[in-house]
Design an enzyme around this catalytic site. Structure first.
Site, mmCIF file in Angstrom:
data_model
loop_
_atom_site.group_PDB
_atom_site.id
_atom_site.type_symbol
_atom_site.label_atom_id
_atom_site.label_comp_id
_atom_site.label_asym_id
_atom_site.label_seq_id
_atom_site.Cartn_x
_atom_site.Cartn_y
_atom_site.Cartn_z
ATOM 1 C CE LYS A 130 59.293 -36.503 -23.601
ATOM 2 N NZ LYS A 130 59.362 -37.465 -24.718
ATOM 3 N NE ARG B 159 61.131 -46.478 -21.193
ATOM 4 C CZ ARG B 159 60.864 -45.191 -21.404
ATOM 5 N NH1 ARG B 159 61.795 -44.274 -21.150
ATOM 6 N NH2 ARG B 159 59.696 -44.802 -21.866
ATOM 7 N NE ARG C 100 56.414 -45.048 -25.139
ATOM 8 C CZ ARG C 100 57.742 -45.172 -25.162
ATOM 9 N NH1 ARG C 100 58.294 -46.321 -25.499
ATOM 10 N NH2 ARG C 100 58.503 -44.154 -24.865
ATOM 11 N NE ARG D 126 64.333 -45.274 -24.548
ATOM 12 C CZ ARG D 126 63.372 -44.363 -24.442
ATOM 13 N NH1 ARG D 126 63.651 -43.144 -24.018
ATOM 14 N NH2 ARG D 126 62.136 -44.665 -24.771
ATOM 15 N NE ARG E 257 53.350 -39.003 -22.088
ATOM 16 C CZ ARG E 257 54.620 -39.163 -21.748
ATOM 17 N NH1 ARG E 257 55.137 -38.552 -20.719
ATOM 18 N NH2 ARG E 257 55.386 -39.936 -22.477
HETATM 19 P P1 AP5 Z 1 65.540 -40.105 -24.672
HETATM 20 O O1 AP5 Z 1 66.267 -38.901 -24.204
HETATM 21 O O2 AP5 Z 1 65.468 -41.292 -23.760
HETATM 22 O O3 AP5 Z 1 64.077 -39.683 -25.197
HETATM 23 P P2 AP5 Z 1 62.767 -39.241 -24.415
HETATM 24 O O4 AP5 Z 1 62.127 -38.161 -25.221
HETATM 25 O O5 AP5 Z 1 63.077 -38.957 -22.978
HETATM 26 O O6 AP5 Z 1 61.946 -40.578 -24.579
HETATM 27 P P3 AP5 Z 1 60.947 -41.377 -23.631
HETATM 28 O O7 AP5 Z 1 60.581 -42.616 -24.406
HETATM 29 O O8 AP5 Z 1 61.498 -41.569 -22.251
HETATM 30 O O9 AP5 Z 1 59.742 -40.432 -23.588
HETATM 31 P P4 AP5 Z 1 58.306 -40.818 -23.340
HETATM 32 O O10 AP5 Z 1 57.707 -39.465 -23.265
HETATM 33 O O11 AP5 Z 1 57.656 -41.727 -24.285
HETATM 34 O O12 AP5 Z 1 58.384 -41.731 -22.034
HETATM 35 P P5 AP5 Z 1 58.218 -41.407 -20.492
HETATM 36 O O13 AP5 Z 1 59.285 -42.086 -19.790
HETATM 37 O O14 AP5 Z 1 58.011 -39.939 -20.288
HETATM 38 O O15 AP5 Z 1 66.200 -40.542 -26.074
HETATM 39 C C1 AP5 Z 1 65.729 -41.686 -26.780
HETATM 40 C C2 AP5 Z 1 66.941 -42.428 -27.381
HETATM 41 O O16 AP5 Z 1 67.563 -41.599 -28.371
HETATM 42 C C3 AP5 Z 1 68.059 -42.768 -26.365
HETATM 43 O O17 AP5 Z 1 68.619 -43.990 -26.729
HETATM 44 C C4 AP5 Z 1 69.080 -41.615 -26.535
HETATM 45 O O18 AP5 Z 1 70.396 -42.060 -26.231
HETATM 46 C C5 AP5 Z 1 68.920 -41.285 -28.028
HETATM 47 N N1 AP5 Z 1 69.107 -39.869 -28.343
HETATM 48 C C6 AP5 Z 1 68.644 -38.801 -27.627
HETATM 49 N N2 AP5 Z 1 68.937 -37.654 -28.258
HETATM 50 C C7 AP5 Z 1 69.587 -37.993 -29.399
HETATM 51 C C8 AP5 Z 1 70.134 -37.231 -30.491
HETATM 52 N N3 AP5 Z 1 70.055 -35.876 -30.521
HETATM 53 N N4 AP5 Z 1 70.723 -37.896 -31.507
HETATM 54 C C9 AP5 Z 1 70.787 -39.265 -31.482
HETATM 55 N N5 AP5 Z 1 70.311 -40.045 -30.492
HETATM 56 C C10 AP5 Z 1 69.693 -39.406 -29.454
HETATM 57 O O19 AP5 Z 1 56.807 -42.077 -20.179
HETATM 58 C C11 AP5 Z 1 56.653 -43.485 -20.170
HETATM 59 C C12 AP5 Z 1 55.196 -43.821 -19.848
HETATM 60 O O20 AP5 Z 1 54.847 -43.290 -18.555
HETATM 61 C C13 AP5 Z 1 54.147 -43.246 -20.806
HETATM 62 O O21 AP5 Z 1 53.971 -44.037 -21.959
HETATM 63 C C14 AP5 Z 1 52.906 -43.239 -19.896
HETATM 64 O O22 AP5 Z 1 52.378 -44.534 -19.763
HETATM 65 C C15 AP5 Z 1 53.483 -42.839 -18.548
HETATM 66 N N6 AP5 Z 1 53.486 -41.377 -18.345
HETATM 67 C C16 AP5 Z 1 54.581 -40.571 -18.171
HETATM 68 N N7 AP5 Z 1 54.210 -39.297 -17.986
HETATM 69 C C17 AP5 Z 1 52.841 -39.280 -18.034
HETATM 70 C C18 AP5 Z 1 51.867 -38.257 -17.908
HETATM 71 N N8 AP5 Z 1 52.214 -36.973 -17.739
HETATM 72 N N9 AP5 Z 1 50.562 -38.589 -18.022
HETATM 73 C C19 AP5 Z 1 50.191 -39.872 -18.208
HETATM 74 N N10 AP5 Z 1 51.060 -40.913 -18.338
HETATM 75 C C20 AP5 Z 1 52.379 -40.610 -18.256
#
Ligand code: AP5
Length: 218
Positions: free
Chosen positions: A13, A160, A171, A127, A88
């Site tokens: 994402k 992270r 997660r 990552r 979410r």
């Molecule tokens: P990346 O682009 O970083 O993936 P992502 O989907 O953004 O992953 P996140 O782990 O950041 O998502 P998340 O939803 O778990 O965490 P968030 O920060 O929102 O890509 C991942 C890896 O793959 C990277 O190394 C990249 O280089 C590689 N890659 C990407 N695309 C690729 C491809 N096509 N091919 C190969 N490699 C690729 O949330 C963190 C925490 O915050 C949650 O657990 C929760 O505690 C809290 N939180 C956030 N939002 C909320 C909410 N709305 N409500 C409640 N709690 C929340």
């Protein structure tokens, strides 16, 4: 262009959002990034969300929705936005719907980045993120030029805390339980578009653009 990016942890994402937002001239709003920034600043919000984020649980709905509603009220969001990691839960989606409906800002599209769980685990475990500027790398698929250093700012690359294996499992369970139902929710509203995220970054982006370009001309 009022957009949502939906997908499992590590589905790509953030990676896609960093391309979509500049292409369509809309702000990228990542609740995960906002929470991590607040934790780094040791603000009140940061201390309220820290234990949830670090353990892989969801931050309570009222805190997440408050952050997003405030952000969407800012002037740079008047002509569109890209939400990454929000909503979410169905409860968050319902609050967002009510807010956007009251403001006459309908959703343009919800892009679901679909990825197998085994690949999710591969991507998240390799990552790395720059501790200074937040740039995201992957030791396997998008490695930095110099080991452990950011190509852009030279900052140190770190893992992270919630990317450790045990927390990633948690997660994923939370995603299956609370976030996956949003696929049916947005499908029923007729705004869901599914993109195969199991391809290289450029190919995923091309598929996203194919969906969004016609919508951006409406
Ligand atoms: P990346 O682009 O970083 O993936 P992502 O989907 O953004 O992953 P996140 O782990 O950041 O998502 P998340 O939803 O778990 O965490 P968030 O920060 O929102 O890509 C991942 C890896 O793959 C990277 O190394 C990249 O280089 C590689 N890659 C990407 N695309 C690729 C491809 N096509 N091919 C190969 N490699 C690729 O949330 C963190 C925490 O915050 C949650 O657990 C929760 O505690 C809290 N939180 C956030 N939002 C909320 C909410 N709305 N409500 C409640 N709690 C929340």
């Amino acid at each position: 262009m009022n957009l949502i990016l939906l997908g499992a942890p590590g589905a790509g994402k953030g990676t896609q959002a960093s391309r979509i937002a500049p292409k369509y001239g809309i702000p990228h709003i990542s609740t995960g990034d906002i929470f991590r920034q607040e934790m780094a600043k040791k603000s009140d919000l940061g201390s309220q969300v820290e234990s949830y984020v670090k353990s892989g649980r969801l931050v309570p709905d009222h805190l997440a929705t408050q952050v997003v509603v405030q952000r969407l009220g800012q002037p740079d969001c008047r002509h569109g936005f890209l939400l990454d990691g929000f909503p979410r839960t169905v409860a968050q989606a319902e609050v967002l719907d009510r807010f956007l409906t009251a403001d006459n800002r309908p959703l343009t599209s919800v892009l679901f980045l679909k990825l197998e769980e085994a690949e999710v685990i591969n991507r998240v475990s390799s990552r790395r993120q720059c501790e200074r500027c937040g740039a995201v790398y992957n030791l396997v698929t998008q490695p930095p030029r110099h080991a452990e250093l950011c190509d852009t700012c030279g900052g140190k690359l770190i893992q992270r805390e919630d990317d450790k294996a045990e927390t990633v499992k948690k997660r994923l369970l939370v995603y299956d339980d609370l976030t996956e139902p949003l696929i049916a929710y947005y499908h029923a509203l007729g705004v869901l578009e599914t993109v195969d995220a199991g391809r290289p970054v450029d190919e995923v982006f091309a598929a996203v653009v194919k969906v969004l370009d016609p919508l951006s001309r409406k």
